[in-house]
Design a protein around this motif. Structure first.
Motif, PDB file in Angstrom:
ATOM      1  N   MET A   1       0.988  -1.316  -0.188  1.00  0.00           N
ATOM      2  CA  MET A   1       0.207  -0.073   0.102  1.00  0.00           C
ATOM      3  C   MET A   1       0.843   1.260   0.157  1.00  0.00           C
ATOM      4  O   MET A   1       0.537   2.238  -0.774  1.00  0.00           O
ATOM      5  N   GLU A   3       3.797   1.449  -0.916  1.00  0.00           N
ATOM      6  CA  GLU A   3       4.593   1.542  -2.310  1.00  0.00           C
ATOM      7  C   GLU A   3       3.936   2.019  -3.346  1.00  0.00           C
ATOM      8  O   GLU A   3       4.482   2.973  -4.136  1.00  0.00           O
ATOM      9  N   ALA A   4       2.743   1.598  -3.118  1.00  0.00           N
ATOM     10  CA  ALA A   4       1.555   2.085  -4.221  1.00  0.00           C
ATOM     11  C   ALA A   4       1.429   3.689  -4.230  1.00  0.00           C
ATOM     12  O   ALA A   4       1.145   4.363  -5.129  1.00  0.00           O
ATOM     13  N   ALA A   5       1.303   4.403  -2.945  1.00  0.00           N
ATOM     14  CA  ALA A   5       1.199   5.777  -2.788  1.00  0.00           C
ATOM     15  C   ALA A   5       2.241   6.449  -2.827  1.00  0.00           C
ATOM     16  O   ALA A   5       2.257   7.499  -3.697  1.00  0.00           O
ATOM     17  N   ARG A   7       4.365   5.519  -5.469  1.00  0.00           N
ATOM     18  CA  ARG A   7       4.279   5.757  -6.999  1.00  0.00           C
ATOM     19  C   ARG A   7       3.358   6.954  -7.278  1.00  0.00           C
ATOM     20  O   ARG A   7       4.000   7.522  -8.413  1.00  0.00           O
ATOM     21  N   VAL A   8       2.291   6.797  -6.683  1.00  0.00           N
ATOM     22  CA  VAL A   8       1.331   7.948  -7.283  1.00  0.00           C
ATOM     23  C   VAL A   8       1.908   9.126  -7.049  1.00  0.00           C
ATOM     24  O   VAL A   8       2.016  10.036  -7.868  1.00  0.00           O
ATOM     25  N   ARG A   9       2.611   9.428  -5.775  1.00  0.00           N
ATOM     26  CA  ARG A   9       3.352  10.896  -5.504  1.00  0.00           C
ATOM     27  C   ARG A   9       4.406  11.337  -6.614  1.00  0.00           C
ATOM     28  O   ARG A   9       4.362  12.155  -6.764  1.00  0.00           O
ATOM     29  N   ARG A 240      -3.979   9.055 -15.011  1.00  0.00           N
ATOM     30  CA  ARG A 240      -3.925   7.795 -14.411  1.00  0.00           C
ATOM     31  C   ARG A 240      -3.798   8.107 -12.695  1.00  0.00           C
ATOM     32  O   ARG A 240      -4.484   7.420 -11.938  1.00  0.00           O
ATOM     33  N   ALA A 241      -3.287   8.950 -12.353  1.00  0.00           N
ATOM     34  CA  ALA A 241      -3.197   9.574 -10.921  1.00  0.00           C
ATOM     35  C   ALA A 241      -4.361  10.003 -10.463  1.00  0.00           C
ATOM     36  O   ALA A 241      -4.885   9.519  -9.286  1.00  0.00           O
ATOM     37  N   LEU A 244      -6.376   6.987  -9.590  1.00  0.00           N
ATOM     38  CA  LEU A 244      -5.927   6.350  -8.170  1.00  0.00           C
ATOM     39  C   LEU A 244      -6.362   7.024  -7.067  1.00  0.00           C
ATOM     40  O   LEU A 244      -6.737   6.481  -6.099  1.00  0.00           O
ATOM     41  N   VAL A 245      -6.282   8.236  -7.067  1.00  0.00           N
ATOM     42  CA  VAL A 245      -6.411   9.083  -5.935  1.00  0.00           C
ATOM     43  C   VAL A 245      -7.646  10.212  -6.002  1.00  0.00           C
ATOM     44  O   VAL A 245      -7.913  10.654  -4.833  1.00  0.00           O
TER      45      VAL A 245
END
Length: 304
Positions: A1, A3-5, A7-9, A240-241, A244-245
């Protein structure tokens, strides 16, 4: 989780870095290219990563006639007029001023969405609009008298570029429920690039062919990279971001665009940074925070 956050940042930070530095690149390239020709080359290049992704995902949808009309309208507003006026404005103004003015994007987007939804503007939001516009006016009007006419015209064109982009961003919402975001991006940029190239040909036939570097020059490669990386790849990462967020969290990162834009203009172009720039940027940031608080900023492709 975590790591995914992360990558988004990283995705959002890279996107805003590309958009901020790209303002400086456009300012630099307008000294070598005609602004309309430059915009056409950049928008054609922006299609490349979108078409590659479209091919890999095999997600093409055939828009209806009504959807094509909406795509055409958004292409004229968000690509043709936006890129034309942005390049013409930066040719007359500075990358520093352009970066500061584009910081109004989320504020104007939120205000336009509220107006179209016929929601009442609170005192907080009206105060935000006033502060944001005051920050831009402060920097524009602080020019020396000898620069005010030409530079002021350039700043005004950048403001118009932001306005037509925000209008297109609101209109494009009607398409997102039925069409894939990549399909929308390809359609909008194809229409906009075609308009820019037709404009270039007509302008060349009427007034003589515009200024451009010699064929095979490395400047062409820089113009292509500017469009492919900043507009093409940047828009794909931004969308894409958002998926995701959400737009509310992603929009906060737009504050980095003018910061990267001002920093790159100072470092790469040697543009002066005054206390008026800092004060104006501060007012724009505060105004944007007040004006977009609890307001939903329209989902759209990126600004540059």
């Amino acid at each position: 989780m975590a790591e995914a956050a992360a990558r988004v940042r990283a995705m959002l930070l890279i996107t805003t870095l590309l958009w901020g530095v790209n303002l400086t690149a456009i300012k630099w390239l307008t000294g070598l290219f005609d602004p309309v020709l430059l915009s056409g080359v950049r928008m054609l290049a922006a299609l490349l990563p979108m078409l590659v992704l479209l091919r890999l995902r095999r997600c093409w949808q055939t828009p209806s006639r009504a959807q094509w009309r909406q795509l055409a309208a958004c292409g004229v507003l968000m690509v043709y007029l936006n890129q034309w006026w942005l390049a013409e404005g930066l040719a007359r103004s500075s990358a520093t001023h352009g970066a500061l003015i584009t910081a109004l994007n989320p504020l104007l987007s939120a205000m336009l969405a509220l107006w179209l939804l016929r929601e009442a503007l609170s005192g907080r939001r009206l105060c935000g609009v006033g502060l944001g516009l005051a920050g831009v006016a402060l920097v524009i009007l602080n020019r020396p008298g000898a620069e005010l006419a030409q530079g002021g015209l350039g700043d005004g064109l950048v403001v118009l570029a932001v306005l037509v982009f925000t209008l297109g961003a609101v209109l494009i919402q009607r398409l997102t429920a039925d069409l894939n975001a990549v399909v929308i991006g390809v359609g909008v940029h194809a229409v906009g690039a075609a308009c820019l190239l037709v404009h270039t040909v007509v302008q060349g036939a009427w007034n003589g062919w515009p200024a451009m570097p010699a064929p095979g020059s490395g400047w062409w490669a820089i113009a292509v990279l500017s469009g492919a990386l900043s507009t093409g790849l940047g828009n794909l990462m931004w969308n894409r971001a958002i998926g995701l967020v959400g737009m509310a969290r992603a929009a906060v990162w737009l504050y980095w665009v003018p910061l990267f834009g001002v920093a790159s203009a100072v470092v790469l172009l040697g543009e002066p940074l005054t206390v008026w720039h800092a004060l104006g940027l501060g007012l724009v940031f505060i105004g944007t925070h007040l004006g977009t608080h609890v307001a939903r900023v329209p989902r759209a492709t990126g600004p540059v």
